[in-house]
Design an enzyme around this catalytic site. Structure first.
Site: not given
Ligand code: AR6
Length: 178
Positions: A40, A123
């Site tokens: 995000d 997630s």
């Molecule tokens: N490209 C691809 N994958 C990524 C990137 C990127 N640039 N950055 C992180 N990941 P998360 P959630 C991976 O935490 O669990 C936020 O604060 C990461 O390693 O982004 O759905 C939102 O505002 C992990 O494997 O999403 C929500 O409040 C995956 O993306 C909350 O986090 C998802 O991690 C959502 O949490």
């Protein structure tokens, strides 16, 4: 790793979702569409403030659903903001809500005539969903959708680490055998 299902190529790569050239990329958002860390944060940083302006106008999105904005300065024309569940041990509706977040994103893509879309692993970061379980749900939902809906040329999963890519590849190999 690529597989073809009907006229859609499903691919798994290691990379950064903000750099993808698919027509849409999916954000792992929260239900307030308030921005945050992880995917995000990266999407809002790379795409610029117009995406947040649209999110504020939309106002929010229930868990298990998704909304669409334009892509601001990103290569992708659209961002689909999907809200996955917070993992609470797997005894609640987490599976159903995770499936629904993926399905809703794909439905929006079809409605908009979008031909290519990239997903992150929804997630499995801040929301704590175990990656192996989440990967089986993500891939299973996407494959079922592709089998029932024409229109998407490319569905790409963009995994952020080599470890996550391996987990997704393992799950896809397992699903292919069934
Ligand atoms: N490209 C691809 N994958 C990524 C990137 C990127 N640039 N950055 C992180 N990941 P998360 P959630 C991976 O935490 O669990 C936020 O604060 C990461 O390693 O982004 O759905 C939102 O505002 C992990 O494997 O999403 C929500 O409040 C995956 O993306 C909350 O986090 C998802 O991690 C959502 O949490």
């Amino acid at each position: 790793m690529d597989i073809n299902i009907n006229s859609t190529t499903l691919s798994l790569i290691k990379g950064d979702i903000t750099q993808q050239d698919t027509e849409a990329i999916v954000n792992a958002a929260n239900s307030r569409l308030a921005g945050g860390g992880g995917v995000d944060g990266a999407i809002h940083r790379a795409g610029g403030p117009s995406i947040m302006e649209e999110c504020i106008r939309i106002g929010g999105c229930p868990t298990g659903s998704a909304v669409i904005t334009t892509g601001g300065n990103l290569k992708a024309r659209y961002v689909i903001h999907a809200v996955g569940p917070i993992y609470k041990g797997g005894k609640g509706r987490e599976r159903e809500l995770l499936e629904s977040a993926y399905r809703k994103s794909l439905e929006i893509a079809i409605e908009k005539g979008i031909k290519s879309i990239s997903f992150p692993s929804i997630s499995t970061g801040a929301y704590g969903y175990p990656t192996k379980e989440a990967s089986e749900i993500a891939l299973g939902t996407v494959i079922d959708f592709i089998k029932g809906n024409k229109g998407l040329d490319i569905v790409r999963f963009v995994l952020f680490s080599e470890g996550d890519l391996k987990v997704y590849e393992g799950s896809l190999n397992k699903i292919k055998k069934v």
